[in-house]
Write an enzyme that holds these catalytic residues in place. Structure first.
Site, PDB file in Angstrom:
ATOM      1  N   ALA A  65       0.864  -1.184   0.000  1.00  0.00           N
ATOM      2  CA  ALA A  65       0.000   0.000   0.000  1.00  0.00           C
ATOM      3  C   ALA A  65       0.899   1.232   0.000  1.00  0.00           C
ATOM      4  CB  ALA A  65      -0.885  -0.019   1.236  1.00  0.00           C
ATOM      5  N   GLY A 108       0.615  -5.069   0.827  1.00  0.00           N
ATOM      6  CA  GLY A 108      -0.578  -5.173  -0.015  1.00  0.00           C
ATOM      7  C   GLY A 108      -0.283  -5.807  -1.374  1.00  0.00           C
ATOM      8  N   GLU A 111      -0.427  -9.397  -0.758  1.00  0.00           N
ATOM      9  CA  GLU A 111      -1.833  -9.706  -0.472  1.00  0.00           C
ATOM     10  C   GLU A 111      -2.683  -9.699  -1.747  1.00  0.00           C
ATOM     11  OE1 GLU A 111      -1.665  -6.601   2.572  1.00  0.00           O
ATOM     12  OE2 GLU A 111      -2.595  -8.025   3.943  1.00  0.00           O
ATOM     13  N   GLU A 131       4.611  -4.946   7.049  1.00  0.00           N
ATOM     14  CA  GLU A 131       3.831  -3.922   7.758  1.00  0.00           C
ATOM     15  C   GLU A 131       4.300  -3.719   9.187  1.00  0.00           C
ATOM     16  OE1 GLU A 131       2.584  -6.383   5.938  1.00  0.00           O
ATOM     17  OE2 GLU A 131       0.990  -5.635   4.629  1.00  0.00           O
TER      18      GLU A 131
HETATM   19  N1  CAA Z   1       4.613   3.238  -0.679  1.00  0.00           N
HETATM   20  C1  CAA Z   1       5.026   4.401  -1.204  1.00  0.00           C
HETATM   21  N2  CAA Z   1       6.190   4.544  -1.870  1.00  0.00           N
HETATM   22  C2  CAA Z   1       6.969   3.454  -1.987  1.00  0.00           C
HETATM   23  C3  CAA Z   1       6.598   2.205  -1.456  1.00  0.00           C
HETATM   24  C4  CAA Z   1       5.355   2.109  -0.769  1.00  0.00           C
HETATM   25  N3  CAA Z   1       4.892   0.960  -0.268  1.00  0.00           N
HETATM   26  N4  CAA Z   1       7.597   1.310  -1.718  1.00  0.00           N
HETATM   27  C5  CAA Z   1       8.541   1.978  -2.410  1.00  0.00           C
HETATM   28  N5  CAA Z   1       8.167   3.272  -2.568  1.00  0.00           N
HETATM   29  C6  CAA Z   1       8.892   4.337  -3.250  1.00  0.00           C
HETATM   30  C7  CAA Z   1      10.075   4.843  -2.426  1.00  0.00           C
HETATM   31  O1  CAA Z   1       9.646   5.786  -1.470  1.00  0.00           O
HETATM   32  C8  CAA Z   1      10.954   5.423  -3.502  1.00  0.00           C
HETATM   33  O2  CAA Z   1      10.442   6.692  -3.858  1.00  0.00           O
HETATM   34  P1  CAA Z   1      11.451   7.956  -3.999  1.00  0.00           P
HETATM   35  O3  CAA Z   1      12.290   7.613  -5.214  1.00  0.00           O
HETATM   36  O4  CAA Z   1      10.534   9.105  -4.223  1.00  0.00           O
HETATM   37  O5  CAA Z   1      12.254   8.009  -2.750  1.00  0.00           O
HETATM   38  C9  CAA Z   1      10.730   4.497  -4.688  1.00  0.00           C
HETATM   39  O6  CAA Z   1       9.496   3.826  -4.430  1.00  0.00           O
HETATM   40  C10 CAA Z   1      11.813   3.431  -4.839  1.00  0.00           C
HETATM   41  O7  CAA Z   1      11.926   2.753  -3.615  1.00  0.00           O
HETATM   42  P2  CAA Z   1      13.328   2.563  -2.829  1.00  0.00           P
HETATM   43  O8  CAA Z   1      14.263   3.674  -3.124  1.00  0.00           O
HETATM   44  O9  CAA Z   1      13.006   2.301  -1.395  1.00  0.00           O
HETATM   45  O10 CAA Z   1      13.850   1.224  -3.560  1.00  0.00           O
HETATM   46  P3  CAA Z   1      14.838   0.117  -2.973  1.00  0.00           P
HETATM   47  O11 CAA Z   1      15.188  -0.751  -4.134  1.00  0.00           O
HETATM   48  O12 CAA Z   1      15.950   0.751  -2.200  1.00  0.00           O
HETATM   49  O13 CAA Z   1      13.958  -0.707  -1.904  1.00  0.00           O
HETATM   50  C11 CAA Z   1      11.963  -1.853  -1.127  1.00  0.00           C
HETATM   51  C12 CAA Z   1      12.864  -1.470  -2.343  1.00  0.00           C
HETATM   52  C13 CAA Z   1      12.712  -2.829  -0.219  1.00  0.00           C
HETATM   53  C14 CAA Z   1      10.741  -2.544  -1.716  1.00  0.00           C
HETATM   54  C15 CAA Z   1      11.570  -0.577  -0.354  1.00  0.00           C
HETATM   55  O14 CAA Z   1      11.077   0.386  -1.260  1.00  0.00           O
HETATM   56  C16 CAA Z   1      10.510  -0.800   0.703  1.00  0.00           C
HETATM   57  O15 CAA Z   1      10.793  -1.327   1.761  1.00  0.00           O
HETATM   58  N6  CAA Z   1       9.254  -0.377   0.408  1.00  0.00           N
HETATM   59  C17 CAA Z   1       8.150  -0.435   1.368  1.00  0.00           C
HETATM   60  C18 CAA Z   1       7.606  -1.837   1.530  1.00  0.00           C
HETATM   61  C19 CAA Z   1       6.509  -1.875   2.574  1.00  0.00           C
HETATM   62  O16 CAA Z   1       6.708  -1.533   3.723  1.00  0.00           O
HETATM   63  N7  CAA Z   1       5.303  -2.299   2.152  1.00  0.00           N
HETATM   64  C20 CAA Z   1       4.153  -2.424   3.045  1.00  0.00           C
HETATM   65  C21 CAA Z   1       3.281  -1.219   2.926  1.00  0.00           C
HETATM   66  S1  CAA Z   1       1.967  -1.219   4.128  1.00  0.00           S
HETATM   67  C22 CAA Z   1       0.751  -2.205   3.476  1.00  0.00           C
HETATM   68  O17 CAA Z   1       0.890  -2.766   2.413  1.00  0.00           O
HETATM   69  C23 CAA Z   1      -0.508  -2.283   4.302  1.00  0.00           C
HETATM   70  C24 CAA Z   1      -1.454  -3.369   3.915  1.00  0.00           C
HETATM   71  O18 CAA Z   1      -1.292  -4.528   4.247  1.00  0.00           O
HETATM   72  C25 CAA Z   1      -2.665  -3.057   3.188  1.00  0.00           C
END
Ligand code: CAA
Length: 257
Positions: A65, A108, A111, A131
């Site tokens: 998400a 998500g 999921e 999460e």
């Molecule tokens: N939401 C918003 N933006 C996101 C994102 C997310 N879930 N995942 C990645 N991005 C964005 C980053 O902020 C970044 O944007 P900027 O260039 O503007 O900084 C861009 O995508 C590229 O990401 P990274 O620079 O972080 O890329 P990376 O290769 O270094 O890392 C990753 C990749 C490990 C996937 C890392 O991006 C990450 O940990 N992302 C978040 C994953 C996460 O926590 N997901 C769970 C979300 S909560 C949820 O899903 C709730 C639910 O159950 C419904």
């Protein structure tokens, strides 16, 4: 139909939905959720579609998400809007849906893939429910579907630590049906989808329905439900065609595709 956050294209009798926010690793925002559901609902009533494939980019199916969209929100806002509730529509739809996953399928994203009927992934796929690292928990089925798919031990560990699973581990654990080389993933998913779309729809929809129901009802109820559906299929033109074609040693031409 043109969308802002996804691409939706007909490939023969298959609808290919490509998540298309590569700059944020296909983070699922409200617009994307609405558009995915809209495209799936449209496919449901489109006679030209017999199967759907949902895919992302090489780097990410979806990284979860959209955290930036969620960050300013509080309880009242997400409760009143029933944040993530819209996703419940996806597993309620009736045509077969395949997730073709390369790269990250997190939160998500994982999921959404698990809401599909099965997951084909590439060797680069990484699955996880991170999460917990954000001080929250899964909210689109991560504690429920992951547990049913891989068992409590692995689901609990994944959900409590947020660690990622490789494609190989996901296949061993039963999360994905098969792992294929990255360059072949989309072709393979479309090939499988075309095979399914070439079958009789009452047959594929009934198989999907009964198989999904196995997760919700007892074995005895499930077997009775399965048998009733099988008996009902004896009333279709496609059953007549399928069996006659076998006896006449030719390919069946199904009417309800
Ligand atoms: N939401 C918003 N933006 C996101 C994102 C997310 N879930 N995942 C990645 N991005 C964005 C980053 O902020 C970044 O944007 P900027 O260039 O503007 O900084 C861009 O995508 C590229 O990401 P990274 O620079 O972080 O890329 P990376 O290769 O270094 O890392 C990753 C990749 C490990 C996937 C890392 O991006 C990450 O940990 N992302 C978040 C994953 C996460 O926590 N997901 C769970 C979300 S909560 C949820 O899903 C709730 C639910 O159950 C419904």
């Amino acid at each position: 139909m043109t969308y802002e956050t996804i691409l939706a294209e007909h490939r023969g009798r298959v609808l290919l939905i490509t998540l298309n926010r590569p700059e944020v690793l296909n983070a699922l925002n409200a617009t994307m959720a609405g558009e995915i559901v809209e495209a799936l609902v449209a496919a449901e009533i489109d006679d030209a579609i017999g199967c759907i494939v949902i895919t992302g980019s090489d780097k990410a199916f979806a990284a979860g998400a959209d955290i930036k969209e969620m960050q300013p929100k509080g309880f009242a806002e997400v409760y009143v809007a029933d944040q993530f509730g819209l996703w419940d529509r996806v597993p309620m739809l009736r045509k077969p849906v395949i997730a073709a996953v390369s790269g990250y399928a997190l939160g998500g994203g994982c999921e959404l893939a698990m809401m599909c009927d099965f997951i084909l992934c590439s060797d680069t796929a990484r699955f996880g429910q991170p999460e917990v690292k954000l001080g929250i928990m899964p909210g689109m089925g991560g504690t429920q579907r992951l547990t049913r798919l891989v068992g409590q031990a692995k689901a609990m560990e994944m959900n409590l630590t947020g660690r990622m699973m490789t494609a190989e581990e996901a296949e061993r654990a039963g999360l994905v049906s098969r792992v294929v080389p990255s360059a072949e993933l989309l072709d393979e998913a479309l090939k499988v989808a075309e095979t399914i779309a070439g079958m009789s729809l009452p047959s594929t929809m009934s198989i999907r329905d009964a198989t999904r129901r196995s997760q919700e009802i007892s074995l005895a109820e499930g077997v009775r439900y399965e048998r009733r559906l099988l008996q009902a299929l004896f009333g279709t033109d496609d059953k007549a065609e399928g069996m006659i074609a076998f006896i006449e040693k030719r390919k069946p031409v199904f009417k309800h595709r």
